[in-house]
Design an enzyme around this catalytic site. Structure first.
Site, PDB file in Angstrom:
ATOM      1  N   THR A 206       0.832  -1.207   0.000  1.00  0.00           N
ATOM      2  CA  THR A 206       0.000   0.000   0.000  1.00  0.00           C
ATOM      3  C   THR A 206       0.863   1.252   0.000  1.00  0.00           C
ATOM      4  OG1 THR A 206      -1.707  -1.094   1.292  1.00  0.00           O
ATOM      5  CG2 THR A 206      -1.721   1.294   1.376  1.00  0.00           C
ATOM      6  N   GLY A 258      -1.077  -1.872   6.562  1.00  0.00           N
ATOM      7  CA  GLY A 258      -1.032  -3.068   7.386  1.00  0.00           C
ATOM      8  C   GLY A 258      -2.296  -3.892   7.230  1.00  0.00           C
ATOM      9  N   GLY A 260      -5.610  -4.729   6.971  1.00  0.00           N
ATOM     10  CA  GLY A 260      -6.763  -3.855   6.827  1.00  0.00           C
ATOM     11  C   GLY A 260      -7.933  -4.191   7.730  1.00  0.00           C
TER      12      GLY A 260
HETATM   13  N1  ASP Z   1      -3.899  -2.192   4.225  1.00  0.00           N
HETATM   14  C1  ASP Z   1      -3.791  -3.018   3.061  1.00  0.00           C
HETATM   15  C2  ASP Z   1      -4.943  -3.996   3.038  1.00  0.00           C
HETATM   16  O1  ASP Z   1      -5.295  -4.526   4.080  1.00  0.00           O
HETATM   17  C3  ASP Z   1      -2.508  -3.765   2.943  1.00  0.00           C
HETATM   18  C4  ASP Z   1      -1.212  -3.048   3.227  1.00  0.00           C
HETATM   19  O2  ASP Z   1      -1.192  -1.939   3.755  1.00  0.00           O
HETATM   20  O3  ASP Z   1      -0.157  -3.606   2.926  1.00  0.00           O
HETATM   21  O4  ASP Z   1      -5.440  -4.285   1.974  1.00  0.00           O
END
Ligand code: ASP
Length: 345
Positions: A206, A258, A260
């Site tokens: 992300t 992170g 989600g």
């Molecule tokens: N927050 C994102 C999700 O859960 C993943 C990430 O931040 O790496 O899709």
């Protein structure tokens, strides 16, 4: 005076008072800080993204344009963590989520979008050209194509192909993050957002960016391919206003990265902004939000990574993560560099 007249009189006075109050507080608890643009974004890909955003911020452009332009740089990188080059879902398809929010509370979002290179720009069109906030799946794709976005071929990047083939060997699906998993040499258990690399760093999928422009206005953007090898149709926090991103021009802005699911269940970015409204600094607010997740998850918090990154109206920035290794990029008139966030563990 009759009761009715008393009521009308007091309602008039209180509405007048409210109006006056609003006027007195226009601009929110903080005075507008003009002339000091700043942009922050998640992970090391944030450096290039910030440089993209700075082309706008550095020439007195609007924060909204900056946060769109900035994360498009990351979406363009084919061997990167977000965009069409990223890890696919467990059926082998890359599905993208993004959202954007401006200083007036306008926002737009797309989820489960396939074969479109710049989901962030589609999210902006949703915000500007439809009466809605969110479009998903084939409807979002149809809207994008109608808006002139090119439908790309679905083709995995070499990195993503390798990681997917590795994952397919077991194709074991557990919606729990295996912190020893890696993107390239991965053990292949479950989805992968974000995972720990062999050097101890965390992998991620992300980019979230928040910025203040020279006029003192805030905007934010967030774009992702979500967890690698996720269940088909899964949406994370990143396209959800209030979870992966929130902007309140009176107070500040926040973005999250992170796992989600754990950001969604406590409205992460909105929570951080509200904590800043109560007087916390960006770092204190991010820490308090992380602590809330830890209270909810208990021991299971050891297995996940979530990080928040925030900016307030004074131009102060801060971050906090559950696990070590969350870094973010900052650019303002004085510096352009990476910072490592403090963490719970
Ligand atoms: N927050 C994102 C999700 O859960 C993943 C990430 O931040 O790496 O899709």
């Amino acid at each position: 005076m009759s009761n009715r007249r008393k009521f009308l009189r007091s309602s008039f006075l209180s509405s007048f008072g409210l109006l006056l109050g609003r006027k007195l507080h226009a601009g929110g608890p903080y005075p507008r800080l003009a002339g000091n643009p700043v942009v922050i974004s998640t992970w090391d890909t944030g450096l290039a993204a910030n440089a993209g955003a700075w082309k706008i911020l550095g020439s007195n452009g609007r924060a909204l344009d900056a946060v769109e332009t900035g994360v498009r740089v990351t979406e363009d990188e084919i061997n990167c963590c977000v965009g069409l080059g990223a890890n696919p879902d467990r059926d082998g398809f890359v599905t993208l989520d993004a959202c954007i929010m401006d200083e007036k509370g306008n926002c737009g979002s797309v989820g489960f979008l396939e074969r479109i290179k710049h989901p962030i720009s589609v999210a902006r069109r949703v915000m500007e050209k439809t009466p809605h906030v969110m479009l998903v799946g084939s409807g979002a794709q149809q809207f994008a194509v109608a808006e002139g976005f090119h439908l790309e071929e679905q083709k995995l990047s070499d990195d993503a192909k390798k990681a997917y083939e590795q994952w397919l060997k077991k194709s074991e699906y557990k919606p729990v993050i295996n912190i020893e998993n890696t993107r390239s040499g991965g053990a292949g258990h479950g989805p992968s957002a974000p995972t720990r690399l062999s050097n101890g760093d965390w992998n991620h999928d992300t980019i979230g960016m928040v910025a203040m422009d020279a006029a003192g206005d805030l905007s934010g953007s967030c774009t992702t391919s979500g967890m690698g090898f996720k269940m088909r149709g899964r949406l994370g926090d990143s396209p959800i206003i209030g979870a992966g991103l929130f902007v309140d021009n009176e107070v500040g802005a926040c973005t999250a990265t992170g796992q989600g699911e754990d950001v969604i269940r406590m409205c992460g970015s909105h929570t951080v902004v509200e904590l800043m409204r109560q007087g916390m600094s960006p770092e204190q607010a991010c820490k308090a939000a992380v602590e809330r997740i830890i209270r909810i998850k208990g021991e299971k918090a050891k297995e996940i990574q979530v990080a928040f990154l925030a900016l307030n109206k004074k131009g102060e920035t801060g971050a906090f993560a559950i696990q070590k290794g969350f870094s973010y990029a900052l650019k303002n008139n004085k510096e352009e560099r990476m910072y490592t966030a403090k963490s719970w563990y």
